[in-house]
Design a protein around this motif. Sequence first.
Motif, mmCIF file in Angstrom:
data_model
loop_
_atom_site.group_PDB
_atom_site.id
_atom_site.type_symbol
_atom_site.label_atom_id
_atom_site.label_comp_id
_atom_site.label_asym_id
_atom_site.label_seq_id
_atom_site.Cartn_x
_atom_site.Cartn_y
_atom_site.Cartn_z
ATOM 1 N N ILE A 16 0.837 -1.208 0.000
ATOM 2 C CA ILE A 16 0.000 0.000 0.000
ATOM 3 C C ILE A 16 0.875 1.263 0.000
ATOM 4 O O ILE A 16 0.500 2.284 -0.571
ATOM 5 C CB ILE A 16 -0.963 -0.004 1.210
ATOM 6 C CG1 ILE A 16 -1.966 1.147 1.155
ATOM 7 C CG2 ILE A 16 -0.217 0.007 2.528
ATOM 8 C CD1 ILE A 16 -3.027 1.021 0.133
ATOM 9 N N GLU A 330 -12.082 2.953 3.630
ATOM 10 C CA GLU A 330 -10.815 3.676 3.847
ATOM 11 C C GLU A 330 -9.975 3.773 2.561
ATOM 12 O O GLU A 330 -9.378 4.819 2.279
ATOM 13 C CB GLU A 330 -10.022 2.995 4.967
ATOM 14 C CG GLU A 330 -10.721 3.118 6.315
ATOM 15 C CD GLU A 330 -10.013 2.389 7.444
ATOM 16 O OE1 GLU A 330 -8.875 1.907 7.260
ATOM 17 O OE2 GLU A 330 -10.614 2.280 8.532
ATOM 18 N N TYR A 331 -9.934 2.679 1.813
ATOM 19 C CA TYR A 331 -9.112 2.697 0.598
ATOM 20 C C TYR A 331 -9.656 3.723 -0.399
ATOM 21 O O TYR A 331 -8.909 4.538 -0.947
ATOM 22 C CB TYR A 331 -9.065 1.291 -0.018
ATOM 23 C CG TYR A 331 -8.154 1.215 -1.208
ATOM 24 C CD1 TYR A 331 -6.781 0.999 -1.048
ATOM 25 C CD2 TYR A 331 -8.646 1.410 -2.502
ATOM 26 C CE1 TYR A 331 -5.937 0.958 -2.137
ATOM 27 C CE2 TYR A 331 -7.808 1.375 -3.599
ATOM 28 C CZ TYR A 331 -6.452 1.147 -3.414
ATOM 29 O OH TYR A 331 -5.619 1.124 -4.498
ATOM 30 N N ASP A 332 -10.961 3.679 -0.609
ATOM 31 C CA ASP A 332 -11.567 4.606 -1.584
ATOM 32 C C ASP A 332 -11.402 6.059 -1.136
ATOM 33 O O ASP A 332 -11.099 6.941 -1.936
ATOM 34 C CB ASP A 332 -13.071 4.309 -1.745
ATOM 35 C CG ASP A 332 -13.295 3.004 -2.475
ATOM 36 O OD1 ASP A 332 -12.312 2.457 -3.020
ATOM 37 O OD2 ASP A 332 -14.443 2.515 -2.471
ATOM 38 N N THR A 335 -7.815 7.152 -1.548
ATOM 39 C CA THR A 335 -7.507 7.348 -2.974
ATOM 40 C C THR A 335 -8.076 8.690 -3.453
ATOM 41 O O THR A 335 -7.394 9.472 -4.125
ATOM 42 C CB THR A 335 -8.110 6.172 -3.802
ATOM 43 O OG1 THR A 335 -7.595 4.960 -3.269
ATOM 44 C CG2 THR A 335 -7.755 6.285 -5.269
ATOM 45 N N PRO A 347 -4.665 4.090 4.235
ATOM 46 C CA PRO A 347 -5.865 3.554 4.897
ATOM 47 C C PRO A 347 -5.435 2.514 5.928
ATOM 48 O O PRO A 347 -4.644 1.627 5.619
ATOM 49 C CB PRO A 347 -6.652 2.890 3.751
ATOM 50 C CG PRO A 347 -5.662 2.657 2.652
ATOM 51 C CD PRO A 347 -4.548 3.649 2.821
ATOM 52 N N ALA A 350 -5.488 -1.323 5.419
ATOM 53 C CA ALA A 350 -4.400 -2.023 4.709
ATOM 54 C C ALA A 350 -3.453 -2.747 5.672
ATOM 55 O O ALA A 350 -2.647 -3.563 5.243
ATOM 56 C CB ALA A 350 -3.607 -1.021 3.864
ATOM 57 N N PRO A 355 -9.426 -6.737 5.642
ATOM 58 C CA PRO A 355 -9.644 -5.343 6.008
ATOM 59 C C PRO A 355 -10.750 -5.109 7.044
ATOM 60 O O PRO A 355 -11.835 -5.678 6.938
ATOM 61 C CB PRO A 355 -9.984 -4.674 4.683
ATOM 62 C CG PRO A 355 -9.309 -5.530 3.672
ATOM 63 C CD PRO A 355 -9.336 -6.947 4.219
ATOM 64 N N GLU A 357 -12.870 -2.008 8.758
ATOM 65 C CA GLU A 357 -13.179 -0.615 8.391
ATOM 66 C C GLU A 357 -13.581 0.197 9.617
ATOM 67 O O GLU A 357 -14.616 -0.092 10.232
ATOM 68 C CB GLU A 357 -14.320 -0.599 7.367
ATOM 69 C CG GLU A 357 -13.959 -1.214 6.024
ATOM 70 C CD GLU A 357 -12.993 -0.361 5.200
ATOM 71 O OE1 GLU A 357 -12.894 0.861 5.469
ATOM 72 O OE2 GLU A 357 -12.345 -0.924 4.304
#
Length: 382
Positions: A16, A330-332, A335, A347, A350, A355, A357
Amino acid sequence: MSPAVQSKLPDVGTTIFTVMSVLATQHKAINLGQGFPDFHMNGELVSLVGKAIKSGMNQYVHMNGLPVLRERISEKVAFLYGTSINPNTDITVTPGGTYAIYTALTAILQPGDEVILFEPAYDSYIPNILVNKGIPVTVPLLFSDYKIDWEAVKARISVKTKAIILNSPHNPTGAVLDVNDIIQLQQIVKNTGIFIISDEVYEHLIFDELKHLSMLLYPDLMERSFVCFSFGKVYHCTGWKLGYCIAPPALMQEFRKVHQFNCFTCNSPMQYALAEFIQQKEHYLTLGLVIQEKRDQFQQGMKATRFSPLQTHGSYFQLYSYAAISDENEYDFATRLTKEYGVATIPVSAFYASPVENKVLRFCFVKKPETLEAAIQKLVKL
Ligand SMILES: Cc1ncc(COP(=O)(O)O)c(C=O)c1O
């Protein structure tokens, strides 16, 4: 055609940190994702490396590390923790803390051995276990203070438990072990054959007048521990990849068998330089305060945003919740923050194998004041 590799790590992709750093570069974002300082390291230490190179200190040094550096490390341990470490039998200089952890795991693990680790976790631990055919046994840290749930640890101990990996101060959360954690750990490992791998790379990066509780302070824990350190984190030179491992002689003997046929010996000029510089105690004694000021500056500025801070007592990192801003995962969200608002973060999901959240992102605040200020100017727009 090349022969096919049967992957030992089929599920491992690009980390990540690399993903977010590439995204940061593409979108010219301020990179508060990866954990490295963006300011210069100490000029005197740089000059000492230059001096070592110019005076011909450029050949292999002893495979266990430059003897004088190991002596100085043992003096430092005696000074900080009141513990006597034999520089000949108990210390090996390594190419960084990550390598020390990998080597310790490789030295002790047999196929099917279980290793307990806490999530969120530094990303190398699980692949290091898997490549040695060990079984990672994850225990979640309690949200939102990320303390260890010792009852959960007890429930996961089995006859196959070979080791517990600890990390204090902790990446990514900044949580630190307290006295109760040590007592619980002592009780759990007493009369067992369980090893401890203690990742103490943030040893000096501890805030709020808290004391770093190293395994080196407790003889009953030390006798079963591989304690791993990083010069990169202490002297703002993460790219040097130099650190060391401390363990009792019988453990260190096995560690060195693996080390001998892997890297054998580390970069010599930097070891000469560090052997001299490490004697200036003020650099590592003041580090916690210097970095705490950065944390406080960052927290102060972030008050103008809708992010809310979680506690951090150490490391390079501060977690922030974005629950008041977005429902995205978190990833979205991380990003989008990078692409649309120009600030790269990591995030926290990761740092889990599956994952979890919690709407939290990791920010690295070990940056120049102007870098932090510029990032905050962007974050207030959310
Ligand atoms: C918890 C933890 N352990 C180990 C390391 C790596 O240390 P080194 O660069 O000396 O391998 C890091 C670096 O980010 C870390 O956060």
